[in-house]
Design an enzyme around this catalytic site. Structure first.
Site, PDB file in Angstrom:
ATOM      1  N   GLU A  47       9.934  -2.392  -4.368  1.00 24.96           N
ATOM      2  CA  GLU A  47       8.755  -3.251  -4.355  1.00 24.96           C
ATOM      3  C   GLU A  47       8.423  -3.623  -2.923  1.00 24.96           C
ATOM      4  O   GLU A  47       9.267  -4.139  -2.189  1.00 24.96           O
ATOM      5  CB  GLU A  47       8.976  -4.533  -5.167  1.00 24.96           C
ATOM      6  CG  GLU A  47       7.722  -5.414  -5.189  1.00 24.96           C
ATOM      7  CD  GLU A  47       7.959  -6.839  -5.654  1.00 24.96           C
ATOM      8  OE1 GLU A  47       6.973  -7.594  -5.704  1.00 24.96           O
ATOM      9  OE2 GLU A  47       9.117  -7.204  -5.951  1.00 24.96           O
ATOM     10  N   ASP A  72      10.555  -6.955   2.438  1.00 29.74           N
ATOM     11  CA  ASP A  72       9.717  -7.988   3.057  1.00 29.74           C
ATOM     12  C   ASP A  72      10.286  -8.289   4.433  1.00 29.74           C
ATOM     13  O   ASP A  72      11.485  -8.121   4.660  1.00 29.74           O
ATOM     14  CB  ASP A  72       9.674  -9.263   2.204  1.00 29.74           C
ATOM     15  CG  ASP A  72       8.413 -10.076   2.432  1.00 29.74           C
ATOM     16  OD1 ASP A  72       8.273 -10.665   3.524  1.00 29.74           O
ATOM     17  OD2 ASP A  72       7.558 -10.114   1.538  1.00 29.74           O
ATOM     18  N   ASP A 121      -1.632  -8.336   1.156  1.00 26.26           N
ATOM     19  CA  ASP A 121      -2.758  -8.894   1.899  1.00 26.26           C
ATOM     20  C   ASP A 121      -3.919  -7.903   1.815  1.00 26.26           C
ATOM     21  O   ASP A 121      -3.762  -6.729   2.133  1.00 26.26           O
ATOM     22  CB  ASP A 121      -2.349  -9.100   3.358  1.00 26.26           C
ATOM     23  CG  ASP A 121      -3.352  -9.925   4.146  1.00 26.26           C
ATOM     24  OD1 ASP A 121      -4.573  -9.747   3.925  1.00 26.26           O
ATOM     25  OD2 ASP A 121      -2.937 -10.723   4.993  1.00 26.26           O
ATOM     26  N   ASP A 157      -5.159  -9.233  -7.273  1.00 24.86           N
ATOM     27  CA  ASP A 157      -6.225 -10.062  -7.816  1.00 24.86           C
ATOM     28  C   ASP A 157      -7.540  -9.782  -7.101  1.00 24.86           C
ATOM     29  O   ASP A 157      -8.591 -10.217  -7.533  1.00 24.86           O
ATOM     30  CB  ASP A 157      -5.882 -11.544  -7.645  1.00 24.86           C
ATOM     31  CG  ASP A 157      -5.925 -11.940  -6.175  1.00 24.86           C
ATOM     32  OD1 ASP A 157      -5.137 -11.355  -5.399  1.00 24.86           O
ATOM     33  OD2 ASP A 157      -6.734 -12.792  -5.782  1.00 24.86           O
TER      34      ASP A 157
END
Length: 220
Positions: A47, A72, A121, A157
């Site tokens: 991920e 990350d 982002d 989204d």
């Protein structure tokens, strides 16, 4: 830097499920995740921009027959996922602390079985297109690392980023779209994710934002 953040960084240094600079494994992990980190031959699911690791850990709970790696750059974020995985005894979870543009320094050809790009982002300005994690630049980097037939999942989204990504993938001759929806939670695909949400997904959903989902694979 706050005391809590310093403590988290210290714990990351000690936690075996965090792979980061300063640890011997960091320089040797490419092509060796199964041998050095997980000590098994289970498929690797990665991920990107995993944040606090809610999704990585959630998938690991549901699929013990696979290994999951959250990526990350923020150590204070992955500390949370690392802590939860350790507390629950989830040995099929690891976190890689690095910038995503350096991902090919840590995975060899065909090492990844499935890739998740979750709520990155959107970088909406045209001048920032190359920074989007679904831009051609990044797709070209992912492709060699994913085994033939391996799946790429994308959730967001942001309608602009989703439409951009759908256009890019649709135009590529080396991609095969398997699923696409502008309203994930009203689609036939939602049950496949077992209700697992990232922190941002939960926030956006509560605000009434529709979640978009795209599933595709690279062709040989």
């Amino acid at each position: 830097m706050g005391r809590n953040k310093l403590q988290r960084f210290k714990e990351n240094e000690e936690n075996r499920n965090v792979v980061q600079e300063g640890k011997d494994i960091f320089k040797n992990i490419k092509g060796n995740w199964n041998q050095l980190q997980f000590e098994n031959e289970k498929p690797l699911v990665v991920e990107l921009a995993c944040g606090r690791g809610e999704f990585t850990v959630g998938l690991a709970r549901e699929y013990p027959e696979q290994n999951f790696i959250g990526v990350d750059i923020k150590g204070s974020r992955i500390w949370k996922g690392s802590k939860i995985a350790t507390a629950e005894g989830l040995e099929n979870v690891a976190f890689l602390r690095t910038q995503i543009q350096l991902l090919d320094d840590f995975f060899s050809h065909g090492e990844i079985s499935e890739l998740w790009i979750t709520f990155p982002d959107p970088f909406p300005r045209d001048g920032d297109e190359k920074r989007r994690l679904t831009s051609p630049r990044y797709l070209d980097m992912y492709k060699p690392m994913i085994k033939p037939g391996g799946i790429v999942n994308f959730k967001t989204d942001n309608t602009g980023l989703f439409d951009y990504t759908l256009e890019i993938i649709s135009a590529r001759e080396d991609c095969d779209i398997l699923a696409s929806t502008h309203d994930f939670y009203q689609s036939e695909f939602k049950d496949d994710h077992h209700g697992i949400k990232t922190r941002y997904e939960g926030i956006f959903s509560e605000k009434g934002e529709k979640i978009k989902y795209l599933k595709f694979r690279f062709l040989d």
